[in-house]
Design a protein around this motif. Structure first.
Motif, PDB file in Angstrom:
ATOM      1  N   VAL A 184     -12.622  30.670   0.409  1.00 46.66           N
ATOM      2  CA  VAL A 184     -13.342  31.816  -0.147  1.00 46.66           C
ATOM      3  C   VAL A 184     -14.764  31.449  -0.523  1.00 46.66           C
ATOM      4  O   VAL A 184     -15.732  32.092  -0.076  1.00 46.66           O
ATOM      5  N   HIS A 185     -14.936  30.400  -1.349  1.00 53.47           N
ATOM      6  CA  HIS A 185     -16.271  30.170  -1.920  1.00 53.47           C
ATOM      7  C   HIS A 185     -17.301  29.744  -0.878  1.00 53.47           C
ATOM      8  O   HIS A 185     -18.505  29.872  -1.116  1.00 53.47           O
ATOM      9  N   GLU A 186     -16.854  29.280   0.275  1.00 51.95           N
ATOM     10  CA  GLU A 186     -17.817  28.921   1.326  1.00 51.95           C
ATOM     11  C   GLU A 186     -18.261  30.138   2.147  1.00 51.95           C
ATOM     12  O   GLU A 186     -19.164  30.032   2.975  1.00 51.95           O
ATOM     13  N   HIS A 187     -17.614  31.299   1.891  1.00 55.18           N
ATOM     14  CA  HIS A 187     -17.895  32.451   2.744  1.00 55.18           C
ATOM     15  C   HIS A 187     -18.200  33.724   1.960  1.00 55.18           C
ATOM     16  O   HIS A 187     -18.215  34.813   2.554  1.00 55.18           O
ATOM     17  N   VAL A 188     -18.425  33.636   0.669  1.00 55.39           N
ATOM     18  CA  VAL A 188     -18.867  34.802  -0.098  1.00 55.39           C
ATOM     19  C   VAL A 188     -20.133  34.442  -0.854  1.00 55.39           C
ATOM     20  O   VAL A 188     -20.352  33.280  -1.211  1.00 55.39           O
ATOM     21  N   ALA A 189     -20.952  35.433  -1.099  1.00 53.06           N
ATOM     22  CA  ALA A 189     -22.208  35.241  -1.817  1.00 53.06           C
ATOM     23  C   ALA A 189     -22.169  36.036  -3.115  1.00 53.06           C
ATOM     24  O   ALA A 189     -21.240  36.817  -3.365  1.00 53.06           O
ATOM     25  N   GLY A 193      -6.904  38.903 -12.521  1.00 45.33           N
ATOM     26  CA  GLY A 193      -6.626  39.385 -11.178  1.00 45.33           C
ATOM     27  C   GLY A 193      -6.584  38.212 -10.221  1.00 45.33           C
ATOM     28  O   GLY A 193      -7.351  37.255 -10.384  1.00 45.33           O
ATOM     29  N   GLN A 194      -5.689  38.247  -9.235  1.00 44.90           N
ATOM     30  CA  GLN A 194      -5.590  37.116  -8.315  1.00 44.90           C
ATOM     31  C   GLN A 194      -5.016  37.571  -6.972  1.00 44.90           C
ATOM     32  O   GLN A 194      -4.262  38.552  -6.892  1.00 44.90           O
ATOM     33  N   HIS A 195      -5.401  36.860  -5.938  1.00 46.16           N
ATOM     34  CA  HIS A 195      -4.913  37.199  -4.609  1.00 46.16           C
ATOM     35  C   HIS A 195      -5.045  35.975  -3.706  1.00 46.16           C
ATOM     36  O   HIS A 195      -5.985  35.176  -3.840  1.00 46.16           O
ATOM     37  N   THR A 196      -4.077  35.813  -2.795  1.00 44.10           N
ATOM     38  CA  THR A 196      -4.124  34.717  -1.836  1.00 44.10           C
ATOM     39  C   THR A 196      -3.627  35.195  -0.482  1.00 44.10           C
ATOM     40  O   THR A 196      -2.771  36.100  -0.401  1.00 44.10           O
ATOM     41  N   GLU A 197      -4.175  34.651   0.601  1.00 40.95           N
ATOM     42  CA  GLU A 197      -3.728  34.930   1.968  1.00 40.95           C
ATOM     43  C   GLU A 197      -3.821  33.647   2.781  1.00 40.95           C
ATOM     44  O   GLU A 197      -4.672  32.792   2.522  1.00 40.95           O
ATOM     45  N   ARG A 198      -2.937  33.573   3.809  1.00 42.53           N
ATOM     46  CA  ARG A 198      -2.988  32.389   4.683  1.00 42.53           C
ATOM     47  C   ARG A 198      -4.126  32.481   5.691  1.00 42.53           C
ATOM     48  O   ARG A 198      -4.499  31.487   6.319  1.00 42.53           O
ATOM     49  N   GLY A 199      -4.704  33.698   5.845  1.00 43.58           N
ATOM     50  CA  GLY A 199      -5.802  33.846   6.791  1.00 43.58           C
ATOM     51  C   GLY A 199      -5.344  33.645   8.219  1.00 43.58           C
ATOM     52  O   GLY A 199      -4.290  34.154   8.632  1.00 43.58           O
ATOM     53  N   HIS A 200      -6.085  32.853   8.984  1.00 40.92           N
ATOM     54  CA  HIS A 200      -5.773  32.628  10.401  1.00 40.92           C
ATOM     55  C   HIS A 200      -4.819  31.448  10.593  1.00 40.92           C
ATOM     56  O   HIS A 200      -4.482  31.128  11.736  1.00 40.92           O
ATOM     57  N   ASP A 204      -2.572  26.920   0.117  1.00 47.30           N
ATOM     58  CA  ASP A 204      -3.087  27.172  -1.240  1.00 47.30           C
ATOM     59  C   ASP A 204      -1.933  27.566  -2.153  1.00 47.30           C
ATOM     60  O   ASP A 204      -0.904  28.086  -1.704  1.00 47.30           O
ATOM     61  N   PHE A 205      -2.112  27.333  -3.424  1.00 41.98           N
ATOM     62  CA  PHE A 205      -1.146  27.815  -4.412  1.00 41.98           C
ATOM     63  C   PHE A 205      -1.910  28.099  -5.695  1.00 41.98           C
ATOM     64  O   PHE A 205      -2.862  27.390  -6.035  1.00 41.98           O
ATOM     65  N   HIS A 206      -1.505  29.149  -6.402  1.00 44.44           N
ATOM     66  CA  HIS A 206      -2.204  29.497  -7.631  1.00 44.44           C
ATOM     67  C   HIS A 206      -1.207  30.074  -8.625  1.00 44.44           C
ATOM     68  O   HIS A 206      -0.083  30.446  -8.265  1.00 44.44           O
ATOM     69  N   GLY A 207      -1.608  30.146  -9.877  1.00 44.81           N
ATOM     70  CA  GLY A 207      -0.741  30.729 -10.887  1.00 44.81           C
ATOM     71  C   GLY A 207      -1.468  30.843 -12.208  1.00 44.81           C
ATOM     72  O   GLY A 207      -2.535  30.249 -12.416  1.00 44.81           O
ATOM     73  N   SER A 208      -0.881  31.619 -13.110  1.00 43.24           N
ATOM     74  CA  SER A 208      -1.453  31.788 -14.443  1.00 43.24           C
ATOM     75  C   SER A 208      -0.334  32.030 -15.429  1.00 43.24           C
ATOM     76  O   SER A 208       0.770  32.438 -15.052  1.00 43.24           O
ATOM     77  N   THR A 241     -11.865  30.579   8.258  1.00 38.01           N
ATOM     78  CA  THR A 241     -10.684  30.259   9.062  1.00 38.01           C
ATOM     79  C   THR A 241      -9.648  29.488   8.246  1.00 38.01           C
ATOM     80  O   THR A 241      -8.664  29.001   8.792  1.00 38.01           O
ATOM     81  N   ASP A 242      -9.883  29.382   6.974  1.00 33.89           N
ATOM     82  CA  ASP A 242      -9.011  28.591   6.094  1.00 33.89           C
ATOM     83  C   ASP A 242      -8.103  29.525   5.293  1.00 33.89           C
ATOM     84  O   ASP A 242      -8.221  30.747   5.368  1.00 33.89           O
ATOM     85  N   ASN A 243      -7.182  28.936   4.517  1.00 30.88           N
ATOM     86  CA  ASN A 243      -6.435  29.723   3.540  1.00 30.88           C
ATOM     87  C   ASN A 243      -7.412  30.219   2.483  1.00 30.88           C
ATOM     88  O   ASN A 243      -8.439  29.590   2.228  1.00 30.88           O
ATOM     89  N   LEU A 244      -7.074  31.352   1.854  1.00 32.82           N
ATOM     90  CA  LEU A 244      -8.016  31.962   0.917  1.00 32.82           C
ATOM     91  C   LEU A 244      -7.304  32.339  -0.383  1.00 32.82           C
ATOM     92  O   LEU A 244      -6.272  33.028  -0.353  1.00 32.82           O
TER      93      LEU A 244
END
Length: 574
Positions: A192-197, A10-17, A23-27, A228-231
């Motif tokens: 993401v990783h700086e803002h989720v627990a 599963g994967q998801h990306t957003e530009r956020g604010h 960001d770029f991702h793939g599999s 406030t970053d890309n996610l």
């Protein structure tokens, strides 16, 4: 354990604010046979906010990785394949940086962070540079598997110590982790990783949630927590692992019956047997005629007595797999065929010549120049193996062929080791000795796996035997099965058998067959070079004593010393 590797992604990306998503991702989940030999690949890259072109860098890094990784040799290990692909990608990004504003300010260049995960067989291979992260998720707990390459200089102020595109040289963190069904990994950008627990992850993955939906929930949670970053998030869960014995590349041939012992004039699968070339308890080699092309070929058939030995069958089948991947004038070539096979056998080019063993029996030991010509070519064949992370592991006179033009070719890959295949069963017991014991490196008798230096050792033994007719340690190496016993082994100088051998050549032989592999040549080419060119270090260390270099000077010196001692004695008596 399943016969296939299966997983959920599963994967998801957003530009956020931000205006642009850097960001770029793939599999990539390939079909067989690449699923078995290369595995599943995932990657995430994060461009740096200060650069207007870093989204190009992150897209390039991921796209090139996912495409080029699957173009690398099947024989290479995952680590070698990925590191070479990333090094090439980094070189391209760095060149673009040097041609842009980033030449003077790297924060404005084609720069990105990068993390990749390759899942092959029952092992996860992790690659990382920058501050994207890879986690292992277990019961909602996040175990960080990568280390950020970010240096803090003050509260709230830091800079990337490593990233792709910053420098011509790329240093990549690598680690491997054993897998179990149910393991879950998360790749995430810092947005993401700086803002989720861990609790957020636990809620997102509750009750076996769909992984795409879980990725969206984690991105949404990071945004609500102030990101406030890309996610970007990627999640992969291992459903089942591949059975080590279920290699589809070999299954088709393994299912074929063993052939009978062929007689001259027998015909099968479009071939006619002309005569037997060689027979042993392990295999039979025939000269045959391809009726379609009129080409003479060599057909190797396994011994029917060993049909119940799975290790022997696997090694026999691997010979053609290996031969198809090596392109060298000094390695026997397979004959590619599109006709179906009725039984298990291998077809290779027919080499009209003789083995090195037979040549020595017929003509005696060759001279130094002839040995050099032979060893040069054997080394080239070995290096063709080594470039593909393969080891021959059975270099001996019987496995070296010379044709009518003097061209040397290596044959018989039944003992060969392939890094890309070996890592498919990382928990398998230590490699057992598959080649001839008298030519095998000492480390094999300690139960250790072979290295390039192991093949160099065998090449050194072969060279020593061609020059002297003897073995440097006689037959004692197979008997030395402990480090203590191996430390007692003493090298017999080649000059003890033939005083005409130059001392510096003897020194090169000594280095090639050192008991400790770390003290040997690191590459066969280094050994060959020292066989042709006097090494100054060897000349100094192997300089003959004065009595050999100048007997007259030696005895004059002794006489003078005795005279001096006599005069001193007479003076003392007075």
């Amino acid at each position: 354990m399943s016969s296939r590797l299966t997983l959920a992604i599963g994967q998801h990306t957003e530009r956020g604010h931000k205006i642009v998503n850097q960001d770029f991702h793939g599999s990539c989940v390939p079909r067989e046979p690449q699923l078995s030999v290369k595995g599943v690949a995932l990657a995430v890259a994060d461009g740096i906010g200060s650069s207007a072109v870093s989204q190009v860098a992150s897209e390039t890094a991921v796209a090139y990785f996912l495409e080029d990784y699957y173009c690398t040799s099947d024989a290479w290990s995952v680590r070698t394949s990925v590191e070479r692909v990333l090094a090439a990608t980094n070189a391209w990004l760095y060149s673009q940086t040097q041609q842009s504003q980033g030449r003077y300010d790297k924060d404005r260049g084609y720069v990105c962070t990068f993390s990749a995960l390759v899942i092959k067989s029952n092992t996860a291979h992790l690659f990382h540079v920058g501050d994207t992260r890879i986690y292992r998720v277990h019961r909602g707990t996040l175990e960080q598997l990568t280390t950020d390459h970010r240096v803090s200089i003050a509260p709230g102020q830091s800079y990337l110590a490593r990233a792709m595109g910053v420098d011509a040289h790329l240093e990549i963190d690598y680690r491997s982790e054993p897998l179990e069904p149910g393991d879950l990994f998360m790749l995430a950008s810092d947005g993401v990783h700086e803002h989720v627990a861990a609790a957020d992850v636990q809620r997102a993955l509750a009750d076996g949630a769909d992984l795409d939906e879980a990725a969206r929930l984690l991105v949404a949670r990071a945004l609500s927590n102030g990101s406030t970053d890309n996610l970007t998030v990627q999640l992969v869960r291992i459903e089942s692992l591949q059975d080590h014995g279920a290699d589809e590349l070999l299954q088709k041939m393994a299912a074929l019956p063993f052939p009978p012992q062929f007689e001259p004039r027998a015909q099968f699968d479009g071939y006619r047997i002309l005569r037997t070339l060689h027979g042993s308890s392990r295999s039979h080699l025939y000269l045959a005629l391809d009726l379609a092309s009129g080409q003479s070929v060599a057909i190797k058939a396994p011994s029917i007595d060993l049909r119940d030995d799975p290790v022997y069958v696997e090694r026999f089948l691997m010979e053609e797999w290996i031969a198809r991947r090596i392109d060298s004038p000094h390695v026997v070539k397979p004959v590619l065929q599109d006709r179906p096979r009725s039984s298990m056998y291998l077809v290779t080019e027919y080499i009209e010549g003789t083995t090195l063993a037979q040549l020595v029996r017929d003509r005696g030991r060759p001279g130094l120049d002839a040995v050099r010509r032979i060893v040069d070519q054997v080394a080239k064949g070995l290096r063709a193996f080594h470039r593909l992370e393969m080891l021959h592991q059975d270099i001996r006179p019987e496995n070296v062929m010379l044709d009518g033009t003097g061209t040397v070719k290596l044959i018989d890959f039944g003992a060969a080791s392939v890094a890309g295949v070996r890592e498919m069963a990382p928990d398998a017991p230590a490699t057992t000795l598959a080649g001839a014991a008298l030519y095998a490196a000492p480390e094999y008798f300690l139960g250790e796996p072979g290295t390039v230096q192991s093949d160099v050792f065998s090449l050194g033994i072969l060279t020593y035997q061609l020059l002297t007719g003897h073995l440097p340690y006689d037959v004692r190496i197979p008997q030395a099965k402990s480090r203590a016993a191996q430390r007692k082994l003493k090298y017999t100088p080649a000059r003890d058998h033939d005083a005409a051998i130059p001392a510096w050549v003897d020194a090169a032989l000594r280095k090639a067959v050192r008991i400790d592999p770390h003290e040997r040549y690191q590459d066969a080419a280094e050994f060959v070079y020292d066989l042709h060119h006097p090494n100054r270090a060897f000349q100094q260390s192997a300089r003959p004593p004065l009595i050999e270099r100048s007997p007259v000077t030696f005895w004059k010196t002794i006489a003078f010393a005795l005279l001096l001692a006599l005069l001193i004695d007479l003076a003392l008596r007075r």
